[in-house]
Every structure is written in C-alpha cells, then in structure tokens.
Design an enzyme around this catalytic site. Structure first.
Site, mmCIF file in Angstrom:
data_model
loop_
_atom_site.group_PDB
_atom_site.id
_atom_site.type_symbol
_atom_site.label_atom_id
_atom_site.label_comp_id
_atom_site.label_asym_id
_atom_site.label_seq_id
_atom_site.Cartn_x
_atom_site.Cartn_y
_atom_site.Cartn_z
ATOM 1 C CB ILE A 149 6.499 0.993 0.356
ATOM 2 C CG1 ILE A 149 6.261 2.438 -0.130
ATOM 3 C CG2 ILE A 149 5.396 0.050 -0.108
ATOM 4 C CD1 ILE A 149 5.043 3.147 0.475
ATOM 5 C CG LEU B 278 -1.018 7.633 1.767
ATOM 6 C CD1 LEU B 278 -1.858 8.252 0.645
ATOM 7 C CD2 LEU B 278 -1.909 7.433 3.009
ATOM 8 C CD GLU C 81 -1.731 0.087 8.536
ATOM 9 O OE1 GLU C 81 -2.956 0.096 8.807
ATOM 10 O OE2 GLU C 81 -1.157 -0.874 8.028
ATOM 11 N N GLY D 129 15.636 -8.056 33.801
ATOM 12 C CA GLY D 129 16.936 -7.511 34.206
ATOM 13 C C GLY D 129 17.921 -7.585 33.053
ATOM 14 C CD GLN E 259 13.734 -2.029 34.861
ATOM 15 O OE1 GLN E 259 14.095 -1.659 33.752
ATOM 16 N NE2 GLN E 259 14.436 -1.791 35.947
ATOM 17 C CG PHE F 71 -1.830 1.093 1.401
ATOM 18 C CD1 PHE F 71 -3.040 1.094 0.725
ATOM 19 C CD2 PHE F 71 -1.541 2.156 2.245
ATOM 20 C CE1 PHE F 71 -3.947 2.139 0.879
ATOM 21 C CE2 PHE F 71 -2.434 3.206 2.404
ATOM 22 C CZ PHE F 71 -3.644 3.191 1.719
HETATM 23 N N1 CAA Z 1 -13.306 7.165 5.123
HETATM 24 C C1 CAA Z 1 -13.657 7.838 3.998
HETATM 25 N N2 CAA Z 1 -13.337 9.122 3.767
HETATM 26 C C2 CAA Z 1 -12.604 9.755 4.714
HETATM 27 C C3 CAA Z 1 -12.187 9.119 5.899
HETATM 28 C C4 CAA Z 1 -12.557 7.756 6.089
HETATM 29 N N3 CAA Z 1 -12.211 7.069 7.199
HETATM 30 N N4 CAA Z 1 -11.467 9.999 6.624
HETATM 31 C C5 CAA Z 1 -11.442 11.154 5.925
HETATM 32 N N5 CAA Z 1 -12.129 11.001 4.772
HETATM 33 C C6 CAA Z 1 -12.389 12.016 3.747
HETATM 34 C C7 CAA Z 1 -13.073 13.220 4.371
HETATM 35 O O1 CAA Z 1 -14.475 13.029 4.421
HETATM 36 C C8 CAA Z 1 -12.689 14.316 3.409
HETATM 37 O O2 CAA Z 1 -13.539 14.289 2.281
HETATM 38 P P1 CAA Z 1 -14.214 15.651 1.711
HETATM 39 O O3 CAA Z 1 -13.084 16.572 1.398
HETATM 40 O O4 CAA Z 1 -14.976 15.197 0.526
HETATM 41 O O5 CAA Z 1 -15.061 16.174 2.810
HETATM 42 C C9 CAA Z 1 -11.322 13.913 2.925
HETATM 43 O O6 CAA Z 1 -11.180 12.513 3.202
HETATM 44 C C10 CAA Z 1 -10.214 14.699 3.603
HETATM 45 O O7 CAA Z 1 -10.325 14.454 4.978
HETATM 46 P P2 CAA Z 1 -9.749 15.435 6.042
HETATM 47 O O8 CAA Z 1 -10.264 16.815 5.787
HETATM 48 O O9 CAA Z 1 -10.000 14.827 7.373
HETATM 49 O O10 CAA Z 1 -8.176 15.430 5.687
HETATM 50 P P3 CAA Z 1 -6.940 16.019 6.470
HETATM 51 O O11 CAA Z 1 -5.995 16.614 5.513
HETATM 52 O O12 CAA Z 1 -7.397 16.867 7.602
HETATM 53 O O13 CAA Z 1 -6.188 14.695 7.007
HETATM 54 C C11 CAA Z 1 -5.672 12.920 8.447
HETATM 55 C C12 CAA Z 1 -6.745 13.814 7.847
HETATM 56 C C13 CAA Z 1 -6.428 12.067 9.446
HETATM 57 C C14 CAA Z 1 -4.596 13.696 9.173
HETATM 58 C C15 CAA Z 1 -5.051 12.067 7.303
HETATM 59 O O14 CAA Z 1 -4.215 12.807 6.476
HETATM 60 C C16 CAA Z 1 -4.286 10.856 7.805
HETATM 61 O O15 CAA Z 1 -4.889 9.847 8.176
HETATM 62 N N6 CAA Z 1 -2.936 10.930 7.818
HETATM 63 C C17 CAA Z 1 -2.116 9.794 8.199
HETATM 64 C C18 CAA Z 1 -1.766 8.984 7.000
HETATM 65 C C19 CAA Z 1 -1.284 7.632 7.367
HETATM 66 O O16 CAA Z 1 -1.857 6.926 8.186
HETATM 67 N N7 CAA Z 1 -0.229 7.184 6.724
HETATM 68 C C20 CAA Z 1 0.271 5.862 6.920
HETATM 69 C C21 CAA Z 1 0.773 5.284 5.659
HETATM 70 S S1 CAA Z 1 0.270 3.669 5.282
HETATM 71 C C22 CAA Z 1 1.175 2.613 6.237
HETATM 72 O O17 CAA Z 1 1.789 2.959 7.196
HETATM 73 C C23 CAA Z 1 1.053 1.201 5.820
HETATM 74 C C24 CAA Z 1 2.200 0.365 6.175
HETATM 75 O O18 CAA Z 1 3.130 0.244 5.410
HETATM 76 C C25 CAA Z 1 2.188 -0.405 7.426
#
Ligand code: CAA
Length: 379
Positions: free
Chosen positions: A157, A125, A363, A339, A336, A123
């Site tokens: 990733i 992102l 995540e 030890g 801990q 995945f």
């Molecule tokens: N389901 C569907 N849509 C969603 C949603 C959800 N759970 N959460 C948010 N949305 C939608 C919102 O409704 C919004 O849509 P509209 O603009 O149409 O209203 C849109 O997404 C934007 O949402 P926000 O305004 O809340 O966005 P934001 O910029 O404020 O960001 C955030 C929110 C929670 C900070 C988000 O950016 C986030 O989750 N960041 C963390 C990213 C992350 O977890 N990265 C990890 C990478 S993957 C990984 O780690 C995998 C691995 O390898 C183990």
C-alpha cells in the site's frame, strides 16, 4: 487530435518544473538511499495545489483538467518519482474516487482535507493473494447493522504509513464473488487498524509502501462508498483513471532520463569529440526522443478522453502500457550513454532506471493493461 497547451497549462507545467528543481532535486539521492519519505516536500505540494489538482474548488481542489495533471506529473516525476507516486495516488485514486462516488457528507468530511493536502490518502486493494487477480479479496467486511467489521491484510500500500484516510476494499458477500465486494473509508486512528513493516524496495524508495492489518475494525455504515456490492466496480473505475497518472509518471521518468543523457552527451568527450557527435549516441537519442513524444501523445489522448467525458479505459491502459515500457527502455539507455558514471548515484540515471520498473507493475502490470486493451478492442 491536436494538443495545443493553454496559458494555464503552461503555467502549471512551469510551476511544477520550478518546484521539482528547487524543492525536490536537493536531497532526492539521500531520500532514495535512506528510504526517507519526502514529508516537507509533500506538505508544500499540498500548499501549491498539486495534491487535489482536478477536484472542484468547492471541495478545496484546483479545478484543473487532466492535461494539466499529466503535465505536472511529468515534471515532478522527472526529478522524484517517489514524490510523484504520492501525488498520483492522492489525486487519481483517492480524491477522484471520493469526488465521483462519495456522498456529500463524505466529501465534506474527507475530500476537502485530502484535496487541500492537509492529509493524504491511500488506496487499499492488493492483498497477499490478490494482486492482479483483484476479485479474490480475502479481507472481510461483515455487516453488523450499524457498522461493518473489517478483518484482513492489505499489501503493497502506497502511502501506507503517511496516509490518514484509507479507501479499503473488502468482501461482504463471498457467495456473490466480486459483486459482494464493498469499498470503505477508514480513518487511520480507528481501533484495530495497524500499519505493518515498510517494504525495502528496488525503486521509488522515498515513498512508503506497507502492509496494513485490520483486526475487528469497526467502520460506520456511512463510510461505505456507493451501494452494497459496488466496491469492485469502484476499484476498477478508479484504477482506469489512475493509469493516466502512472502513465504520466512513466513519461516523466523517461523524459528526466533523456534530458540527463542529452546534456551528458553534449558535454562528455571521447575519441576526440563530444560523444553526441558519434552516431551510436545520436541514434539512441533519436529513439529516446521519438518514443517519449509518442508516450506523451498517448497520455494527452487519455487525459483528453477523460476531460471530454469519453470512455478512457482503452486509451488510459494504452498510455500506461506504452509509457512504462518507454520509461524502462529510456532509463536503461540513459545509463548506457553515461557509461560508468551512469552506474553511480550522483548522476541520477541509475535511480530513474530503478524507479522506472515499478511503472510496469503497479496499478496493473503490463500484462493486465493488455487484458484491458484487448477486451476493449474485442467487445
Ligand atoms: N469501470 C467500471 N466497472 C468495471 C471496469 C471499469 N473500468 N472494469 C471492469 N468493471 C466491472 C465489469 O463491468 C464487471 O462488472 P459485472 O460483473 O457487473 O459485469 C466487473 O467489474 C468485473 O470485471 P471483469 O469481469 O473484467 O473482472 P476480472 O476478474 O476479469 O478482472 C482485471 C479484470 C482487469 C484483471 C482486474 O482484476 C484488474 O484490473 N486487476 C489489476 C488490479 C490492479 O490494478 N491492482 C493494483 C492495485 S492499486 C495500486 O497499485 C495503487 C498504488 O499503490 C500505486
């Protein structure tokens, strides 16, 4: 809510426990030291159905519920969190994302093989400048009519080099900000796709974390997931469920560390008696057990919400926030209690302590979980 496990749940739990003890425990220290991906073990996990647990059997999945998934993740993570992150990404992010939002053709072509564990997925992102701030995608996906042209870099990733199928988020309409992002299925052998160097990590060292480079990668139109501009919602929706998997991983790391500490405390003697008879140790064990039980209930709650079709955004984020803190605290205390022995590799708890930290980062960091939870509370 009460969680009475069914016969099937207990069978899954027992199968995961047996597999972890017989197949993952031997060699886990060496894989961690040598940063060796558990290739053979992941293949067996696929054959046993652990890589597509919740997928509909018509797409080669196990057709199980999320409670069964939490139970299996806990047992695998007690022993080898590097194997369990592969399992979590494949189940929660890749398979679930494709089953929920993919077309029938995409499911037949990709999901059937991913759910059977014939191939694994990744995945994609995060980027060098887009981690927590996931809307700031710099990878571009130019619409060329028949295909999209992908250019950019992805970072951190999981399954970076071992995957065959990559779900990649990229910006198509920068002027629309997050509403211009798309999600694509990219085959590993697509020209222009390159796997970058492996990260040398603190923990989960058996898993392969890489950066990925995309240079004029042509992705067929039919590989876009959902409508034009659906990519960010796709990513957020998938991550909401992914948090249940990582919460269960954190729970497993905590309970693995606790079980080792409990056993050690009953065996190790100091000041004339087993250290478990000293109140200082008893208090630690009581705190650990209580926190783990609370984390498990939060994981079950989030899983039950998902299975019942209720919104699990808040319960999933709460489970991840709490369980990852419990994993960190419990693993530190387990060291801990051991030890000096806890500080050396043979006793496993130092690895669990290193592995625990990532559950507070990937995540979505703990701070991101608090953003998600507070928004749900306040809306
Ligand atoms: N389901 C569907 N849509 C969603 C949603 C959800 N759970 N959460 C948010 N949305 C939608 C919102 O409704 C919004 O849509 P509209 O603009 O149409 O209203 C849109 O997404 C934007 O949402 P926000 O305004 O809340 O966005 P934001 O910029 O404020 O960001 C955030 C929110 C929670 C900070 C988000 O950016 C986030 O989750 N960041 C963390 C990213 C992350 O977890 N990265 C990890 C990478 S993957 C990984 O780690 C995998 C691995 O390898 C183990």
């Amino acid at each position: 809510m009460l969680f009475d496990l069914t016969e099937e749940h207990m069978a899954v739990q027992a199968a995961a426990r047996d597999f972890a003890q017989s197949e993952l425990l031997p060699g886990v220290i060496e894989r961690d030291e040598q940063q060796k991906f558990p290739t053979d073990q992941i293949k067996k996990m696929g054959e046993l159905g652990f890589l597509g647990m919740m997928v509909d059997p018509k797409y080669n999945g196990g057709g199980m519920d999320s409670i069964a998934y939490v139970l299996a993740m806990e047992e695998i993570s007690k022993v080898d969190a590097s194997a369990s992150v592969v399992m979590s990404v494949n189940n929660s992010l890749v398979c679930w994302g494709l089953e929920k939002y993919g077309t029938e053709e995409q499911k037949q072509k990709y999901l059937t093989r991913l759910a059977a564990g014939e191939v694994i997925g990744a995945f994609c992102l995060s980027e060098p400048e887009a981690g927590s701030d996931a809307t700031s995608q710099h990878t571009t996906a130019e619409d060329k009519g028949e295909y999209y042209l992908l250019n950019g870099t992805k970072n951190w990733i999981t399954n970076g080099n071992s995957a065959s199928v990559y779900l990649v988020m990229a910006q198509t309409h920068p002027e629309l900000k997050h509403k211009g992002i798309n999600a694509f299925i990219v085959d590993r052998d697509t020209p222009g796709f390159e796997v970058g160097p492996k990260e040398n990590k603190l923990g989960i060292r058996g898993s392969d974390t890489h950066s990925l480079m995309f240079t004029d990668v042509k992705v067929p139109k039919e590989n876009r997931i959902g409508e034009d501009g659906f990519g960010f919602k796709f990513a957020m929706s998938v991550l909401a469920g992914g948090r249940i998997g990582i919460a269960a991983q954190a729970l497993g790391i905590a309970s693995g560390a606790y079980e080792l500490a409990l056993r050690y405390a009953k065996e190790r003697k100091a000041f004339g008696t087993e250290i478990a008879k000293h109140q200082a140790i008893q208090f630690k064990l009581a705190d650990m057990a209580t926190n783990i039980e609370a984390a498990r209930l939060l994981c079950f709650q989030a899983a039950a919400d998902k299975d019942a079709g209720r919104d699990y955004t808040k319960s999933g984020a709460m489970a991840k926030l709490f369980a990852s803190q419990v994993a960190m605290d419990t693993a530190v205390e387990a060291v801990q209690i051991h030890g000096g022995y806890g500080y050396v590799k043979e006793y496993h708890v130092e690895r669990l302590m290193r592995d625990a930290k990532i559950t507070q980062i990937y995540e979505g960091t703990s701070e991101i979980q608090k953003i998600v939870i507070s928004r749900e509370i306040l809306k």
